[in-house]
Design a protein around this motif. Structure first.
Motif, PDB file in Angstrom:
ATOM      1  N   ILE A  75       0.834  -1.209   0.000  1.00 45.17           N
ATOM      2  CA  ILE A  75       0.000   0.000   0.000  1.00 45.17           C
ATOM      3  C   ILE A  75       0.867   1.256   0.000  1.00 45.17           C
ATOM      4  O   ILE A  75       0.587   2.220  -0.722  1.00 45.17           O
ATOM      5  N   TYR A 100      -6.346   9.211   3.353  1.00 46.21           N
ATOM      6  CA  TYR A 100      -7.209   8.769   4.460  1.00 46.21           C
ATOM      7  C   TYR A 100      -8.664   8.729   4.000  1.00 46.21           C
ATOM      8  O   TYR A 100      -9.375   7.729   4.190  1.00 46.21           O
ATOM      9  N   PHE A 103      -9.200   5.838   1.454  1.00 47.47           N
ATOM     10  CA  PHE A 103      -9.294   4.507   2.053  1.00 47.47           C
ATOM     11  C   PHE A 103     -10.609   4.326   2.793  1.00 47.47           C
ATOM     12  O   PHE A 103     -11.218   3.247   2.748  1.00 47.47           O
ATOM     13  N   SER A 108     -11.770   0.724   3.789  1.00 48.77           N
ATOM     14  CA  SER A 108     -10.516   0.294   4.430  1.00 48.77           C
ATOM     15  C   SER A 108     -10.271   1.119   5.694  1.00 48.77           C
ATOM     16  O   SER A 108      -9.290   1.844   5.815  1.00 48.77           O
ATOM     17  N   ALA A 113      -4.221  -0.608   5.392  1.00 52.37           N
ATOM     18  CA  ALA A 113      -4.258   0.740   4.810  1.00 52.37           C
ATOM     19  C   ALA A 113      -4.015   1.797   5.879  1.00 52.37           C
ATOM     20  O   ALA A 113      -3.232   2.739   5.669  1.00 52.37           O
TER      21      ALA A 113
END
Length: 386
Positions: A75, A100, A103, A108, A113
Motif C-alpha cells: 500500500i 485517508y 481509504f 478500508s 491501509a
C-alpha cells in the motif's frame, strides 16, 4: 521542501533463526497471549517506511507488521507513494488527508491501509524534526525526558511459579509496574495473578491483558474474580468493534477498563469514548494514525476525563516516536515497555534506549531517536530473514 521518495520495506526477525530451529522456540514466546494460541508467532515483523525530501533529509516511520508486513508495504509503495511524491512537506495529517478519505471511502477503515498511513505520518514527523535539528518532542511543543512506563508481558506460563519468576525479572530490571497476560478462564487467571500479587506485594502496580479472549458475561465474571488483587486495569476483555459491550463490562468490573490497541483511527476512539467504554485509551502509533493521531486522541481523552496509555509494541522506530509523542500528548498516563523478544526493537536502532528510575527516556536527539542502522535493516529484510 518537497517529498522526493517514499519507500516501504518488510522486515522479519525470525524466532526460528534466533533459537536455531522452530522446534526450539519456547512456548511462551510462540504463544505470548490468548489470540496466538491457534496461530503461534513466527517472529517479529514490521514495515519500515522511509520518506526523503528533495534536499536529502530522511525520516523513518513504521507500519504495524502483523499478521504479515507485505500488505502495508504494498500500500505504501504502490498507492501512497505515487500520491505523495512531489508534495510540499507541511502538516503530516493534512498531507495524508486525501489518502485517508480515499481509504475510508473504499471501506478500508481498519488494517493495513491505516497502518500504512501511520508509518508515513511517523516518517514525515521524523523528517520535519530532523530537518529542523530538533528532537521530535521539542517540535511538538514539549521536551525530551523520561516517560512513565510499565513493562510487559508476563506471558502464558504453565505454572504460577514461572509467572512469578517472570514478574520478578521485571522488578530486578528496574520496573515498578508491569502487565500480566490472562485469558485462560477465571480459575487459571486468578491463580497466576494471585501468585504474582503475593510475591511482589501491594506497592507494585499490576495490569492485566485479556487480548480479547472473553465475551461480555465471561469478562464480567473474570473481572469479579480478580477484584482481590488490586489491578490497575483490565485490558481488552472482549473483541474490538463492540463499544457498547465494552461499556457493559466497564459498568460491572471492579477495576478500570483499558482498550484500543486494535483501533485504527481517532474516529474509532471517539466511538469508545462516546460509549463510556474506557478508563484508559491505548492507541498504537503504528496502527491508529501515527504521531498526529496520538496527539489528537490525547486531546479527546483529556476532554473526556480518560487517560492515554499508548500500546508499546513495535521496532525501535515505534518506540522512539511513541516516547516523543507521549511527552507532548494531553491526557498521558503511562506507556508500555514491551519486553517480548524483539531484535527489531532492541538491536536494529543506532541509539540504545535509556531508562531512568524505571522509566524509558525520550532521547535528546534530532527526530524521534529511533533511526535504524542500515546494515542491520538489510539483515532483517524479509527475504534475508526467511
Amino acid at each position: 521542501m518537497k517529498v522526493s521518495r517514499i519507500t516501504a520495506t518488510p522486515l522479519l526477525a525470525s524466532f526460528a533463526a534466533i533459537f536455531g530451529g522452530a522446534d526450539k522456540v519456547p512456548s511462551h514466546i510462540r504463544v505470548p497471549a490468548s489470540h496466538f494460541r491457534r496461530i503461534p508467532r513466527a517472529g517479529q515483523m514490521t514495515t519500515l517506511v522511509e520518506v526523503e525530501s528533495d534536499d536529502g533529509v530522511v525520516g523513518y516511520g513504521e507500519a504495524f507488521g502483523l499478521p504479515h508486513p507485505m500488505s502495508a508495504t504494498a500500500i505504501v509503495n504502490e498507492v501512497a507513494a505515487p500520491a505523495l511524491v512531489g508534495q510540499e512537506i507541511g502538516e503530516p495529517a493534512e498531507m495524508t488527508r486525501v489518502l485517508y478519505d480515499y481509504f475510508f471511502a473504499l471501506g478500508s477503515t481498519r488494517g493495513a491501509a491505516m497502518e500504512a498511513l501511520s508509518g508515513i505520518d511517523i516518517a514525515l514527523w521524523d523528517l520535519k524534526a530532523r530537518a529542523a535539528g530538533l528532537p521530535l518532542s521539542t517540535l511538538l511543543g514539549a521536551s525530551p525526558g523520561p516517560v512513565s512506563t510499565y513493562a510487559s508481558p508476563v506471558g502464558f506460563h504453565e505454572h504460577p511459579d514461572d509467572s512469578v519468576r517472570a514478574a520478578m525479572d521485571f522488578l530486578k530490571n528496574g520496573f515498578t509496574a508491569f502487565k500480566i497476560k490472562i485469558g485462560r478462564g477465571a480459575e487459571i487467571d486468578a491463580l497466576h495473578v494471585g501468585a504474582i500479587r503475593d510475591a511482589v506485594g501491594p506497592a507494585i502496580r499490576l495490569y492485566t491483558d485479556v487480548n480479547c479472549a472473553y465475551d461480555v458475561p465471561t469478562a464480567i465474571r473474570v473481572a469479579e474474580a480478580l477484584e482481590p488483587f488490586d489491578l490497575g486495569w483490565f485490558e481488552e476483555p472482549i473483541p474490538p468493534d463492540d463499544p457498547q459491550g465494552l461499556a457493559e463490562v466497564r459498568r460491572h468490573a471492579p477495576m478500570p477498563i483499558a482498550a484500543g490497541e486494535n483501533e485504527f483511527s481517532p474516529v474509532a476512539f471517539r466511538r469508545l469514548l462516546d460509549a463510556g467504554a474506557l478508563d484508559f485509551a491505548q492507541p498504537n502509533i503504528t496502527r491508529a494514525g501515527g504521531v498526529s493521531a496520538i496527539l489528537e486522541i490525547g486531546r479527546m481523552c483529556a476532554e473526556a476525563g480518560v487517560k492515554l496509555a499508548p500500546h508499546g509494541v513495535g521496532s525501535c522506530i515505534a518506540i522512539g516516536s511513541s516516547l516523543n509523542a507521549c511527552r507532548a500528548a494531553a491526557g498521558f498516563a503511562t506507556y508500555e515497555a514491551n519486553r517480548l523478544l524483539n531484535p527489531l526493537r532492541d538491536e536494529m536502532g543506532l541509539h540504545p534506549w535509556r531508562m531512568e528510575n524505571g522509566m524509558l527516556v525520550a532521547a535528546n536527539l534530532p527526530g524521534h531517536g529511533g533511526e535504524p542502522d542500515p546494515a542491520k535493516v538489510q539483515g532483517y529484510g524479509l527475504e534475508a530473514a526467511a
